[in-house]
Design a protein around this motif. Structure first.
Motif, PDB file in Angstrom:
ATOM      1  N   VAL A  31     -18.069  17.389 -12.484  1.00  0.00           N
ATOM      2  CA  VAL A  31     -17.762  18.052 -12.387  1.00  0.00           C
ATOM      3  C   VAL A  31     -18.135  19.175 -13.387  1.00  0.00           C
ATOM      4  CG1 VAL A  31     -16.038  18.768 -15.325  1.00  0.00           C
ATOM      5  CG2 VAL A  31     -15.369  17.166 -13.401  1.00  0.00           C
ATOM      6  N   VAL A  32     -19.710  18.025 -14.050  1.00  0.00           N
ATOM      7  CA  VAL A  32     -21.464  19.069 -14.870  1.00  0.00           C
ATOM      8  C   VAL A  32     -20.874  19.909 -14.134  1.00  0.00           C
ATOM      9  CG1 VAL A  32     -22.906  18.216 -15.551  1.00  0.00           C
ATOM     10  CG2 VAL A  32     -21.388  17.391 -16.255  1.00  0.00           C
ATOM     11  N   VAL A  33     -21.596  19.216 -12.673  1.00  0.00           N
ATOM     12  CA  VAL A  33     -22.493  20.165 -11.537  1.00  0.00           C
ATOM     13  C   VAL A  33     -21.744  21.216 -11.235  1.00  0.00           C
ATOM     14  CG1 VAL A  33     -23.204  20.959  -9.154  1.00  0.00           C
ATOM     15  CG2 VAL A  33     -23.373  18.476 -10.107  1.00  0.00           C
ATOM     16  N   ALA A  34     -19.708  21.144 -11.152  1.00  0.00           N
ATOM     17  CA  ALA A  34     -19.535  22.976 -10.744  1.00  0.00           C
ATOM     18  C   ALA A  34     -19.382  23.810 -12.016  1.00  0.00           C
ATOM     19  CB  ALA A  34     -18.260  22.001 -10.605  1.00  0.00           C
ATOM     20  N   TRP A  38     -20.670  27.672 -12.173  1.00  0.00           N
ATOM     21  CA  TRP A  38     -19.726  28.513 -12.616  1.00  0.00           C
ATOM     22  C   TRP A  38     -20.085  29.180 -13.625  1.00  0.00           C
ATOM     23  CZ3 TRP A  38     -17.498  28.712 -17.616  1.00  0.00           C
ATOM     24  CH2 TRP A  38     -16.593  29.662 -17.784  1.00  0.00           C
ATOM     25  N   MET A  39     -20.630  29.108 -14.784  1.00  0.00           N
ATOM     26  CA  MET A  39     -21.774  29.504 -16.291  1.00  0.00           C
ATOM     27  C   MET A  39     -22.558  30.133 -14.983  1.00  0.00           C
ATOM     28  SD  MET A  39     -22.123  26.823 -19.017  1.00  0.00           S
ATOM     29  CE  MET A  39     -22.977  27.849 -19.729  1.00  0.00           C
ATOM     30  N   PHE A  40     -22.957  29.676 -14.330  1.00  0.00           N
ATOM     31  CA  PHE A  40     -24.257  30.597 -12.959  1.00  0.00           C
ATOM     32  C   PHE A  40     -24.191  31.749 -12.670  1.00  0.00           C
ATOM     33  CE2 PHE A  40     -27.648  30.889  -9.558  1.00  0.00           C
ATOM     34  CZ  PHE A  40     -28.971  31.440 -10.117  1.00  0.00           C
ATOM     35  N   THR A  41     -22.987  31.851 -11.816  1.00  0.00           N
ATOM     36  CA  THR A  41     -22.423  32.696 -10.855  1.00  0.00           C
ATOM     37  C   THR A  41     -21.401  33.388 -10.920  1.00  0.00           C
ATOM     38  OG1 THR A  41     -20.471  30.518  -9.664  1.00  0.00           O
ATOM     39  CG2 THR A  41     -23.211  30.687  -9.141  1.00  0.00           C
ATOM     40  N   GLY A  42     -19.958  32.368 -12.283  1.00  0.00           N
ATOM     41  CA  GLY A  42     -19.722  32.968 -12.558  1.00  0.00           C
ATOM     42  C   GLY A  42     -18.115  33.713 -11.736  1.00  0.00           C
ATOM     43  N   SER A  43     -18.518  32.200 -10.576  1.00  0.00           N
ATOM     44  CA  SER A  43     -17.309  32.620  -9.942  1.00  0.00           C
ATOM     45  C   SER A  43     -16.133  31.332  -9.889  1.00  0.00           C
ATOM     46  CB  SER A  43     -17.407  32.255  -8.297  1.00  0.00           C
ATOM     47  OG  SER A  43     -17.031  31.713  -7.298  1.00  0.00           O
ATOM     48  N   ALA A  44     -14.734  31.551 -10.060  1.00  0.00           N
ATOM     49  CA  ALA A  44     -13.973  30.036 -10.392  1.00  0.00           C
ATOM     50  C   ALA A  44     -13.330  29.510  -9.500  1.00  0.00           C
ATOM     51  CB  ALA A  44     -12.984  31.649 -11.107  1.00  0.00           C
ATOM     52  N   PHE A  45     -14.077  30.152  -8.202  1.00  0.00           N
ATOM     53  CA  PHE A  45     -13.643  28.988  -7.159  1.00  0.00           C
ATOM     54  C   PHE A  45     -14.253  27.782  -7.066  1.00  0.00           C
ATOM     55  CE2 PHE A  45     -14.845  28.334  -3.036  1.00  0.00           C
ATOM     56  CZ  PHE A  45     -13.180  27.403  -2.690  1.00  0.00           C
TER      57      PHE A  45
END
Length: 995
Positions: A31-34, A38-45
């Motif tokens: 969870v922490v890694v995902a 997301w915060m770095f790439t902005g990809s919700a996927f």
């Protein structure tokens, strides 16, 4: 084989593995890694990966529980398998313990089915007699360890109890049976069958039983015992016959406790054919239930008949009456004079006195038993296991023959390879010519080797008398010298053959020729089978067997297995077999010291004063000191006795000592003839007698005047000069006989320097090689043959080996290993393969003296050896090469009046002036370096002035003399110096001590 006290280990119960906890970190990490991605790439996927954490955590927990369940299942299966294996092991041990218990206490049913395998009659009358009351559950004694005491109660209960084990009781403590009469007698018959199978008939008897129900017991062999040491008693309350006075009932019957007599330590109550219980017992708890042993009357009667036949076959109970359990030799003398004699064909059955060597040894079914070794022999074999009475039989047999025959008719050679304690009292008999034991192996080997010579001696005596056998020889009257019969008694024959295997051939020879020569064998062993070979056994017609351990040993001696059934409780019980007839049962008498003293006393009263002592079949060991008188007596005996005369004409050479030849029953004078025997090498430890033998040889040759004797003192100068003188005589072509004696040559050799050692050894070997052709013989004595000296034996034709420090050195010296004796006295050794004791030198005998001819003896001036008192006074001037000029100058100043010049202090002196001083008688002293500095002066003075070397080594000598040859060695500590004379000769001189 396990022991009951060996513990069995219970497997530990499996422990459930701990439940796995919730993998919180493993769940949160995805969870922490995902979220970070997301915060770095902005990809919700990417947030979909956060769902994997909880999924993986749940899957891990499910998988952990599944693994835990499988682990628990495998642990349970392993535990069950371990319990099953332990249960099998417990069952095996229980079965083995039950089987062993029944083996120790056979049931009545087992005895009835196989009496041959269960009847041993091995119990002694006073020992406990365990019998089986029946079968039941008893404590096993097995131990379980390794788990909680409350775990596995089923296995613990199984291991704690033996099912179907014998319920035992000690018959000597009395057994009471409370039951209905028929049931009680059936149980009592089982106990009586067991007692009859264990207790031997004869020493154990059967008390009188009431008729009717107990009539069958009269067929038991115990019922025929006349004077038993113990009685088996049965007390039946319904048909009482009474208990013998002073006897305790062993088996008692009653319908209630009150009907049982006192004295029953074990009481049982039988409720029926399959159910009984313990009422009282010293070993079992009260109330213990078991299945009783029941025997029918027909079964018991058949067993009694078979047991009686077995006892008669074994000779325990005879057809004419029982044989007593013990008898003494004194009682035999007072018994009925009727005798039973095992006879061989041709023996007179009606003879009033048994011929040959008859002697009463015991008592049998018909009275006294007499053995005649001549009529029933001529040889005998005695078998018997440990404790059966073999030694007592042999002692009694010898004592019986000694009591019946004088010592001029029979003699005894006793061989005991059990230490000799049993035969020791027999040595007092005048018939005894010796006792050989295994305590002194060397003396035993020497004595046994003389037996072959004893046969030859008897053959010569018969040939001289024209007799065919000893009977004809001894009946020839005064024209012949009678020979006593010799009886050789061997206890532990197998042990003797193990120690001396070569003696088997000798005993075969004695067995084959002993009858005619009057030599008889009594061979005793524990295991006759395989020890006494057929060729020897064929000549042993008289066979005696005490109790043996197996039927094969009994068959080997008697031809039947009856001796295997003899009771262990009666030592001295034996069976005797001759050539024909059944084995004869005999109880051998015991012989006390009082009996032997009485026999010795009677022999002393009957001896005539002129009767000589019996001839011994061997000589005494060599004396520790041998004199000329001893040698003279031996040589006189050799010249007057044709049987010991030495071949080859009169003896020549010098006397060495006395030789021991036990195989010929004689001593012989040892001589050394240099012309015949060649060079002699003497090897021996310190104080072994080397100097003694050299002094004896030197004195005898010097006194005879037959040859020149050179016997230098054992020092580095004298030995060197002697070798040089002998070599010079050989080089000069002298043919005069010479004898050179070199004492302690290895010690002198070790004190020489390397070059002198090599030169001296080369000179000695050349003399050993070339000397015999020129009449030169060398006697050399050494302590050790080591290093280069190991070549000496190959040059010496004769060798005398004296006492050596150990067996290895003895063998290395070339002596027979069998002749090594660490306790040999000084002067003892080996000569020509025989033991020798050297001649003790006469008082005042000289060490050496000159013989005839030009050669001088030790102590005279020899070539290269200045007189001991020479102090250089004969030289007007001297050139001195000194290792220590100051010490040399001090020594010369006290002995010379002329001028002494120290060259080291006058280095600048002119050569001409020093030459003038030297010509005027001055002594010039300097060290090696100083003389080399004055080399021109040395060259001027050397042609007409002697050069003295004081304290110089070979290097200094050669540096100044310019010579490569060896000067003679100098003895240390004597102020000895080399003197190089103007003519080139190198001699020794003595420099006076300073002051």
């Amino acid at each position: 084989m396990f022991r009951p006290e060996d513990p069995l280990i219970l497997p530990a119960r499996p422990v459930d593995p701990p439940s796995p906890g919730f993998p919180l970190i493993a769940s949160a990490a995805p969870v922490v890694v995902a979220v970070a991605i997301w915060m770095f790439t902005g990809s919700a996927f990417v947030l979909l990966f956060a769902v994997l954490g909880p999924v993986i955590a749940v899957g891990s927990m499910v998988d952990g529980r599944r693994t835990r369940r499988r682990t628990r299942i495998r642990a349970d299966e392993t535990h069950r398998a371990a319990l099953a294996a332990l249960r099998v092991k417990v069952e095996q041990r229980r079965t083995a313990l039950v089987r062993a218990a029944w083996g120790r206490t056979p049931s009545a049913a087992g005895i009835l089915q196989d009496p041959g395998g269960t009847v041993h009659w091995s119990a002694r009358p006073a020992a406990p007699v365990l019998v089986s009351l029946g079968s039941g559950d008893v404590t096993s004694g097995l131990r379980l360890e390794g788990a909680d005491p409350d775990d596995e109660p089923g296995i613990r209960a199984l291991a704690a109890t033996l099912t179907g084990a014998p319920i035992t009781a000690d018959l000597h403590d009395g057994v009471g049976i409370v039951a209905a009469p028929a049931l009680g007698r059936a149980m009592a018959r089982g106990l009586l069958v067991q007692a009859a199978a264990v207790l031997p008939p004869g020493p154990v008897g059967l008390a009188a039983l009431p008729p009717g129900h107990w009539a069958w017991a009269t067929s038991l062999p115990h019922a025929a015992a006349r004077s038993p040491d113990r009685l088996i008693t049965v007390c039946d309350s319904e048909t009482p016959a009474g208990v013998p006075t002073g006897s305790r009932p062993l088996i008692a019957l009653g319908r209630c406790l009150e009907e049982l007599p006192t004295g029953c330590d074990t009481i049982v109550r039988a409720h029926g054919p399959t159910r009984a219980e313990i009422v009282r017992s010293p070993v079992h708890p009260a109330g213990l239930r078991f299945r009783p042993e029941l025997v029918t009357r027909d079964q018991a009667a058949g067993f009694a008949v078979r047991l009686g036949e077995r006892a008669r076959t074994a000779g325990l109970i005879g057809r004419y009456g029982p044989v007593p359990a013990s008898v003494t030799l004194a009682e035999l003398a007072e018994a009925d004079p009727a005798a039973v004699l095992p006879r061989s064909p041709g023996t007179a059955a009606g003879s009033s006195r048994p011929p040959g060597l008859a002697g009463v040894i015991g008592i049998g079914e018909q009275g006294r038993v007499t053995l005649d070794l001549v009529a029933a022999g001529p040889h005998a074999v005695v078998g018997g296991t440990t404790g059966s009475g073999k030694s007592e039989l042999l002692v009694t047999w010898v004592a019986a023959m000694a009591a019946a025959h004088p010592h001029d008719a029979v003699t005894f050679l006793l061989i005991d390879f059990k230490g000799g304690a049993a035969f020791r009292p027999l040595v007092a008999l005048p018939h005894c010519v010796g006792l050989i034991t295994d305590l002194d192996g060397r003396q035993a080997a020497r004595a046994l080797a003389s037996l072959a010579a004893e046969l030859r001696h008897r053959e010569r005596a018969m040939r001289a008398a024209g007799a065919r056998d000893i009977t004809e020889l001894n009946s020839a009257g005064p024209r012949s010298n009678p020979l006593p019969r010799l009886v050789i008694v061997v206890d532990e024959f197998a042990t003797m053959l193990t120690a001396f295997p070569e003696l088997h051939a000798l005993f075969l020879d004695i067995a084959a020729r002993g009858r005619s020569l009057g030599v008889h064998l009594i061979l005793c062993t524990q295991r006759p089978n395989g020890v006494v070979r057929d060729a020897l056994l064929a000549n042993c017609n008289l066979r005696v067997s005490l109790r043996v351990n197996n039927r094969a040993d009994s068959q080997a001696v008697l031809g039947t297995d009856a001796a295997a059934a003899l009771p262990a409780a009666v030592p001295g019980r034996c069976l005797i077999s001759a050539l024909e007839g059944d084995p004869l049962l005999c109880q051998v008498a015991t012989t006390t010291e009082a009996d032997l003293r009485a026999i010795v006393g009677r022999c002393g009263e009957n001896r005539r004063g002129a009767e000589p002592n019996p001839r011994r079949p061997w000589l005494d060991p060599l004396p520790r000191r041998v004199t000329r008188n001893d040698l003279a007596r031996v040589e006189t005996a050799a010249t007057t006795t044709t049987t010991t005369r030495e071949p080859g004409g009169p003896a020549t050479g010098v006397l060495l000592g006395l030789l021991d030849e036990p195989e010929h029953q004689r001593y012989r004078v040892a001589r050394y003839d240099p012309e015949r025997d060649g060079h002699l090498l003497v090897v021996g430890a310190g104080h072994a007698g080397k100097s003694t033998v050299l002094a004896s040889v030197a004195a005898q040759y010097s006194h005879s005047g037959m040859a020149a004797v050179l016997a230098p003192p054992p020092d580095v100068e004298s030995v060197w000069d002697t070798l040089a003188q002998a070599r010079a005589c050989l080089d000069a072509g002298s043919r005069e006989a010479r004898l050179v004696l070199l004492d302690d040559f290895d010690s002198v050799y070790a004190r020489w320097g390397d070059e002198h050692r090599a030169a001296a050894l080369e000179r000695l070997t050349s003399l050993l090689r070339d000397g015999p052709a020129a009449g030169l013989v060398i006697v050399v004595a050494v302590q050790h043959l080591s290093g280069a000296l190991q070549a000496l034996p190959s040059f010496c034709q004769s060798r005398l080996v004296l006492r050596m420090p150990d067996a290895g050195a003895h063998v290395a010296a070339g002596a027979d290993p069998a002749l090594f004796d660490a306790a040999v006295p000084p002067g003892g050794g080996c000569w020509n393969g025989a033991r020798i004791q050297l001649l003790q030198p006469e008082p005042g005998a000289v060490r050496s003296s000159p013989g005839r001819g030009p050669a001088a003896a030790a102590g005279d001036t020899a070539v290269g050896h200045a007189a001991a008192g020479d102090t250089l006074a004969g030289h007007r001037s001297l050139l001195v090469v000194a290792a220590s000029p100051a010490r040399t100058i001090a020594a010369l100043t006290s002995a010379r009046a002329g001028e002494i010049i120290d060259l080291s202090a006058n280095v600048s002196a002119e050569a001409g002036r020093l030459r003038v001083l030297a010509d005027d008688g001055a002594v010039l002293v300097g060290d090696t370096d100083t003389w080399q500095a004055h080399w021109s002066l040395l060259g001027l003075l050397r042609p007409h002035t002697a050069i003295v070397f004081d304290g110089c080594g070979l290097a200094d000598f050669r540096a100044i003399s310019r010579r490569r040859d060896l000067p003679p060695p100098l003895a240390p500590g004597r102020c000895r110096v080399w003197v190089l004379r103007p003519d080139g000769a190198v001699v020794r001189a003595t420099l006076p001590a300073p002051g």
